[in-house]
Design a protein around this motif. Structure first.
Motif, PDB file in Angstrom:
ATOM      1  N   THR A 232       0.632  -1.266   0.006  1.00 59.24           N
ATOM      2  CA  THR A 232       0.012   0.080   0.114  1.00 59.24           C
ATOM      3  C   THR A 232       0.915   1.285  -0.134  1.00 59.24           C
ATOM      4  OG1 THR A 232      -0.024  -0.074   2.474  1.00 59.24           O
ATOM      5  CG2 THR A 232      -1.804  -0.932   1.165  1.00 59.24           C
ATOM      6  N   SER A 233       2.185   1.266  -0.005  1.00 61.24           N
ATOM      7  CA  SER A 233       3.203   2.229  -0.057  1.00 61.24           C
ATOM      8  C   SER A 233       2.864   3.405  -0.934  1.00 61.24           C
ATOM      9  CB  SER A 233       4.411   2.129   0.112  1.00 61.24           C
ATOM     10  OG  SER A 233       5.003   1.218  -1.230  1.00 61.24           O
ATOM     11  N   GLU A 234       2.511   2.939  -2.234  1.00 64.03           N
ATOM     12  CA  GLU A 234       2.373   3.802  -3.394  1.00 64.03           C
ATOM     13  C   GLU A 234       0.885   4.535  -3.135  1.00 64.03           C
ATOM     14  OE1 GLU A 234       1.530   2.170  -7.235  1.00 64.03           O
ATOM     15  OE2 GLU A 234       1.240   0.306  -6.341  1.00 64.03           O
ATOM     16  N   TYR A 235       0.039   3.977  -2.521  1.00 61.91           N
ATOM     17  CA  TYR A 235      -1.364   4.360  -2.391  1.00 61.91           C
ATOM     18  C   TYR A 235      -1.178   5.475  -1.193  1.00 61.91           C
ATOM     19  CZ  TYR A 235      -3.647   1.192  -5.619  1.00 61.91           C
ATOM     20  OH  TYR A 235      -3.903   0.476  -6.575  1.00 61.91           O
ATOM     21  N   VAL A 236      -0.367   5.132  -0.149  1.00 66.61           N
ATOM     22  CA  VAL A 236      -0.042   6.044   0.986  1.00 66.61           C
ATOM     23  C   VAL A 236       0.577   7.344   0.379  1.00 66.61           C
ATOM     24  CG1 VAL A 236       1.350   6.529   3.064  1.00 66.61           C
ATOM     25  CG2 VAL A 236       0.012   4.335   2.640  1.00 66.61           C
ATOM     26  N   TRP A 237       1.315   7.109  -0.344  1.00 67.04           N
ATOM     27  CA  TRP A 237       1.968   8.558  -1.134  1.00 67.04           C
ATOM     28  C   TRP A 237       1.054   9.266  -1.922  1.00 67.04           C
ATOM     29  CZ3 TRP A 237       5.828  10.457   1.326  1.00 67.04           C
ATOM     30  CH2 TRP A 237       6.866   9.668   1.864  1.00 67.04           C
ATOM     31  N   GLU A 238       0.096   8.474  -2.555  1.00 66.75           N
ATOM     32  CA  GLU A 238      -0.810   9.104  -3.264  1.00 66.75           C
ATOM     33  C   GLU A 238      -1.693   9.933  -2.618  1.00 66.75           C
ATOM     34  OE1 GLU A 238      -2.595  10.372  -6.991  1.00 66.75           O
ATOM     35  OE2 GLU A 238      -0.693   9.738  -6.324  1.00 66.75           O
ATOM     36  N   ILE A 239      -2.193   9.236  -1.355  1.00 67.87           N
ATOM     37  CA  ILE A 239      -3.150   9.830  -0.583  1.00 67.87           C
ATOM     38  C   ILE A 239      -2.624  11.135   0.043  1.00 67.87           C
ATOM     39  CG2 ILE A 239      -4.613   9.761   1.464  1.00 67.87           C
ATOM     40  CD1 ILE A 239      -4.787   6.770   0.845  1.00 67.87           C
ATOM     41  N   LEU A 240      -1.473  11.158   0.209  1.00 66.86           N
ATOM     42  CA  LEU A 240      -0.705  12.178   0.828  1.00 66.86           C
ATOM     43  C   LEU A 240      -0.219  13.302  -0.162  1.00 66.86           C
ATOM     44  CD1 LEU A 240       2.133  10.595   3.103  1.00 66.86           C
ATOM     45  CD2 LEU A 240      -0.190  11.909   3.905  1.00 66.86           C
ATOM     46  N   ARG A 241       0.056  12.874  -1.369  1.00 69.23           N
ATOM     47  CA  ARG A 241       0.413  13.628  -2.529  1.00 69.23           C
ATOM     48  C   ARG A 241      -1.022  14.838  -2.876  1.00 69.23           C
ATOM     49  NH1 ARG A 241      -0.519  14.657  -7.796  1.00 69.23           N
ATOM     50  NH2 ARG A 241      -1.574  12.717  -8.106  1.00 69.23           N
ATOM     51  N   LEU A 242      -2.155  13.938  -2.847  1.00 68.75           N
ATOM     52  CA  LEU A 242      -3.445  14.653  -3.009  1.00 68.75           C
ATOM     53  C   LEU A 242      -4.090  15.374  -1.763  1.00 68.75           C
ATOM     54  CD1 LEU A 242      -4.923  12.173  -5.576  1.00 68.75           C
ATOM     55  CD2 LEU A 242      -3.960  14.483  -6.197  1.00 68.75           C
ATOM     56  N   GLY A 243      -3.978  14.473  -0.913  1.00 72.10           N
ATOM     57  CA  GLY A 243      -4.640  14.847   0.631  1.00 72.10           C
ATOM     58  C   GLY A 243      -3.969  16.013   1.175  1.00 72.10           C
ATOM     59  N   ILE A 244      -2.616  16.062   1.161  1.00 73.78           N
ATOM     60  CA  ILE A 244      -2.142  17.267   2.135  1.00 73.78           C
ATOM     61  C   ILE A 244      -2.322  18.545   1.332  1.00 73.78           C
ATOM     62  CG2 ILE A 244       0.238  18.396   2.676  1.00 73.78           C
ATOM     63  CD1 ILE A 244      -0.679  15.732   4.331  1.00 73.78           C
ATOM     64  N   PRO A 245      -2.271  18.800   0.174  1.00 73.70           N
ATOM     65  CA  PRO A 245      -2.851  20.125  -0.456  1.00 73.70           C
ATOM     66  C   PRO A 245      -4.297  20.458  -0.177  1.00 73.70           C
ATOM     67  CG  PRO A 245      -1.335  19.239  -1.956  1.00 73.70           C
ATOM     68  CD  PRO A 245      -1.432  18.021  -1.088  1.00 73.70           C
ATOM     69  N   GLY A 246      -4.987  19.439  -0.261  1.00 70.62           N
ATOM     70  CA  GLY A 246      -6.503  19.459   0.026  1.00 70.62           C
ATOM     71  C   GLY A 246      -6.822  19.691   1.413  1.00 70.62           C
ATOM     72  N   GLY A 247      -5.888  19.072   2.354  1.00 76.56           N
ATOM     73  CA  GLY A 247      -6.220  19.280   3.810  1.00 76.56           C
ATOM     74  C   GLY A 247      -5.579  20.729   4.098  1.00 76.56           C
ATOM     75  N   LEU A 248      -4.428  21.155   3.457  1.00 71.90           N
ATOM     76  CA  LEU A 248      -4.061  22.702   3.732  1.00 71.90           C
ATOM     77  C   LEU A 248      -5.075  23.795   3.174  1.00 71.90           C
ATOM     78  CD1 LEU A 248      -0.399  22.262   2.784  1.00 71.90           C
ATOM     79  CD2 LEU A 248      -1.074  22.643   4.894  1.00 71.90           C
ATOM     80  N   THR A 249      -5.967  23.389   1.997  1.00 69.51           N
ATOM     81  CA  THR A 249      -6.916  23.982   1.871  1.00 69.51           C
ATOM     82  C   THR A 249      -8.073  24.301   2.659  1.00 69.51           C
ATOM     83  OG1 THR A 249      -6.614  23.545  -0.684  1.00 69.51           O
ATOM     84  CG2 THR A 249      -8.718  24.253  -0.062  1.00 69.51           C
ATOM     85  N   PHE A 250      -8.505  23.197   3.380  1.00 70.75           N
ATOM     86  CA  PHE A 250      -9.442  23.174   4.422  1.00 70.75           C
ATOM     87  C   PHE A 250      -8.835  23.996   5.500  1.00 70.75           C
ATOM     88  CE2 PHE A 250     -12.249  20.287   7.228  1.00 70.75           C
ATOM     89  CZ  PHE A 250     -13.182  21.226   7.267  1.00 70.75           C
ATOM     90  N   PHE A 251      -7.594  23.677   5.832  1.00 72.27           N
ATOM     91  CA  PHE A 251      -6.749  24.268   7.066  1.00 72.27           C
ATOM     92  C   PHE A 251      -6.887  25.780   6.813  1.00 72.27           C
ATOM     93  CE2 PHE A 251      -2.767  26.211   8.230  1.00 72.27           C
ATOM     94  CZ  PHE A 251      -2.887  25.718   9.786  1.00 72.27           C
ATOM     95  N   PHE A 252      -6.583  26.428   5.579  1.00 73.10           N
ATOM     96  CA  PHE A 252      -6.562  28.001   5.507  1.00 73.10           C
ATOM     97  C   PHE A 252      -7.702  28.540   5.671  1.00 73.10           C
ATOM     98  CE2 PHE A 252      -2.849  26.989   2.191  1.00 73.10           C
ATOM     99  CZ  PHE A 252      -2.047  27.060   2.962  1.00 73.10           C
ATOM    100  N   GLU A 253      -8.931  27.955   5.468  1.00 74.08           N
ATOM    101  CA  GLU A 253     -10.134  28.440   5.843  1.00 74.08           C
ATOM    102  C   GLU A 253     -10.317  28.313   7.078  1.00 74.08           C
ATOM    103  OE1 GLU A 253     -14.943  28.334   4.622  1.00 74.08           O
ATOM    104  OE2 GLU A 253     -13.559  26.997   3.627  1.00 74.08           O
ATOM    105  N   VAL A 254     -10.260  27.222   7.717  1.00 76.09           N
ATOM    106  CA  VAL A 254     -10.532  26.852   9.248  1.00 76.09           C
ATOM    107  C   VAL A 254      -9.620  27.726  10.051  1.00 76.09           C
ATOM    108  CG1 VAL A 254     -10.491  25.286  11.040  1.00 76.09           C
ATOM    109  CG2 VAL A 254     -11.385  24.617   8.970  1.00 76.09           C
ATOM    110  N   ALA A 255      -8.302  27.761   9.544  1.00 75.66           N
ATOM    111  CA  ALA A 255      -7.263  28.951  10.440  1.00 75.66           C
ATOM    112  C   ALA A 255      -7.744  30.258  10.546  1.00 75.66           C
ATOM    113  CB  ALA A 255      -6.011  28.395   9.887  1.00 75.66           C
ATOM    114  N   THR A 256      -8.158  30.523   9.319  1.00 79.64           N
ATOM    115  CA  THR A 256      -8.899  32.061   9.223  1.00 79.64           C
ATOM    116  C   THR A 256      -9.774  32.424  10.357  1.00 79.64           C
ATOM    117  OG1 THR A 256      -8.488  32.232   6.959  1.00 79.64           O
ATOM    118  CG2 THR A 256      -9.838  33.706   7.719  1.00 79.64           C
ATOM    119  N   PHE A 257     -10.749  31.456  10.527  1.00 74.77           N
ATOM    120  CA  PHE A 257     -11.839  31.441  11.351  1.00 74.77           C
ATOM    121  C   PHE A 257     -11.278  31.390  12.883  1.00 74.77           C
ATOM    122  CE2 PHE A 257     -14.333  31.014   7.581  1.00 74.77           C
ATOM    123  CZ  PHE A 257     -15.437  31.995   7.966  1.00 74.77           C
ATOM    124  N   ALA A 258     -10.392  30.296  13.140  1.00 75.21           N
ATOM    125  CA  ALA A 258      -9.676  30.306  14.468  1.00 75.21           C
ATOM    126  C   ALA A 258      -8.947  31.569  14.813  1.00 75.21           C
ATOM    127  CB  ALA A 258      -8.893  28.885  14.170  1.00 75.21           C
TER     128      ALA A 258
END
Length: 458
Positions: A232-258
């Motif tokens: 599953t290592s390649e899938y882990v990296w793919e989730i991180l590759r797509l997920g981290i920017p997606g998570g940061l997108t969510f983070f920037f909005e939530v961080a703004t309100f926080a």
């Protein structure tokens, strides 16, 4: 127009409603905490609980937003008949969840131990620190639950997470009352009882979700022992590759309100309590819109898996139509029933109630912008387009919204209202830019992929 999109709208609604209820249940745990704390303990503990919940949600937002990409990948794999890929995505998602819970839980605890840096009053600082430490521990079961539910959502079984979340919400409410007040054999824990209620509820959610997935007949073909040896290592990296920017997108909005909470805290405890009331209401409608956003990501990615460009367009448009309709109704509610809504949280503090009522009105105005931008993000996630949207949200919230909020609140002397006008401006800019990005990307998306392995190497 509605006739032409009847099928798309009905399909989006069927998928959205259980996701909305599940998403709403998660954020309602924080709302439940605030309701019980505000009614039973008063304004200062309410401000501390709201601040802790906001900052803890900020930490978890990277994981919640990042893991949400798994449902889109599962949906794409399902439409390409890639059963082994679904298995590997599920296992990889759980591994990413464990990694994120350690990292984010550690950062949350570090933030709690250094909370005096936020410049709050001594009492708010003390109460918030203890509350946040318990919420930090609850990030592990939360991340496991979010990762596991991606399999259900991606395979279009969102009612599973809905039922579990609603059950956990009832458990959270029960233990809030029991542990805050000290009912029967339970000790009187005050504010910390509310935090422990959240920890117990999230542990229940993770345990029941995993138990159901491994026991239910509908998931057996995806969890057979034949796939356990597949790496599953390649899938882990793919989730991180797509997920981290997606998570940061969510983070920037939530961080703004926080961070807006922190700015309002500088204005005084009454403003902080009022802000927490208004932001709780806005958080409820936002999380409901994220349900539509998640449905958009699943339906758009499914259309990509089928190789249908028109399907991508229609799935996105249907989600926008649904979100605008829903958030428009919420805007009317906020604008016409603001005083009554505030009384749900607090009744014995006229100064806080008056400020909160004015902030709820501004929250009504940004409902449409909030609904449009979150659906645009979900639709872009379905296209695996995550990097540019991250930059757009960074600009809209941290370059525009936060500085403008500070300037209007202090030099502009608009107080807490100025903070909310800044937030409204950032959300509106994000809505415009992200919507343009989605419709511009439709004609560029690659529809030639045939299975999940191709996605990994693309």
């Amino acid at each position: 127009m509605l006739t032409n999109f009847r099928t798309e709208l009905s399909d989006t609604i069927r998928l959205s409603i259980p996701i909305i209820i599940a998403q709403l249940g998660v954020v309602l745990m924080g709302v439940t905490d605030n309701l019980f704390v505000g009614r039973l303990l008063g304004a200062v503990p309410l401000g501390a609980a709201g601040l802790a919940n906001s900052l803890s949600f900020l930490m978890s937002s990277i994981g919640v937003g990042g893991l949400s990409v798994v449902a889109a990948l599962v949906s794409k794999a399902y439409n390409q008949s890639d059963v082994a890929g679904i298995n590997r995505l599920f296992r990889a998602g759980l591994r990413v969840a464990l990694l994120l819970s350690v990292v984010l839980g550690g950062l949350s605890a570090l933030l709690a131990f250094n909370f005096e840096l936020f410049g709050q009053t001594p009492e708010v600082t003390r109460l918030t620190r203890d509350f946040m430490l318990i919420l930090s521990a609850s990030l592990l079961p939360l991340m496991v639950f979010v990762a596991a539910r991606q399999l259900c959502d991606g395979l279009r079984y969102p009612r599973v997470a809905m039922a579990i979340t609603l059950s956990a919400l009832l458990i959270n409410a029960l233990f809030n009352y029991v542990l805050i007040k000290g009912v029967g054999p339970f000790p009187t824990l005050g504010l910390m009882g509310s935090a422990l209620a959240t920890l117990l509820s999230r542990t229940f959610m993770a345990g029941v979700m995993l138990l159901y997935i491994y026991r239910a007949e509908r998931f057996k073909e995806y969890l057979t022992t034949a796939y356990r040896s597949l790496p599953t290592s390649e899938y882990v990296w793919e989730i991180l590759r797509l997920g981290i920017p997606g998570g940061l997108t969510f983070f920037f909005e939530v961080a703004t309100f926080a961070l807006a909470v922190v700015i309002v805290g500088w204005l005084g405890e009454d403003r902080l309590a009022a802000h927490q009331i208004a932001i709780n209401m806005a958080s409820v409608t936002y999380m409901m819109a994220t349900g539509i956003s998640s449905a958009a990501a699943i339906r758009v990615s499914a259309a990509v898996g089928r190789g249908s460009r028109e399907g991508v367009w229609r799935a996105g448009v249907a989600a926008f139509m649904l979100s605008v309709s829903f958030m428009g109704v919420m805007a009317l509610l906020f604008l016409t029933a603001n005083d009554w809504l505030v009384t749900l949280y607090i009744r014995d503090n006229p100064a806080v109630m008056q400020i909160a009522a004015s902030l709820v009105i501004i929250a009504g105005f940004f409902q449409l912008s909030d609904g449009v931008q979150v659906v645009a993000l979900g639709s872009l996630r379905g296209l695996s387009d995550v990097n540019v949207p991250t930059l757009i949200t960074l600009f809209s919230y941290w370059v525009v919204a936060l500085p403008l909020s500070y300037v209007l609140a202090f030099p502009g002397k608009l107080d807490a209202v100025g903070v909310w006008i800044g937030l409204l401006t950032g959300l509106s800019i994000a809505a415009i830019l992200l919507t343009w990005r989605f419709f511009n990307q439709i004609k560029r998306v690659n529809l030639t992929l045939t299975n999940t392995t191709d996605v990994m190497t693309h």
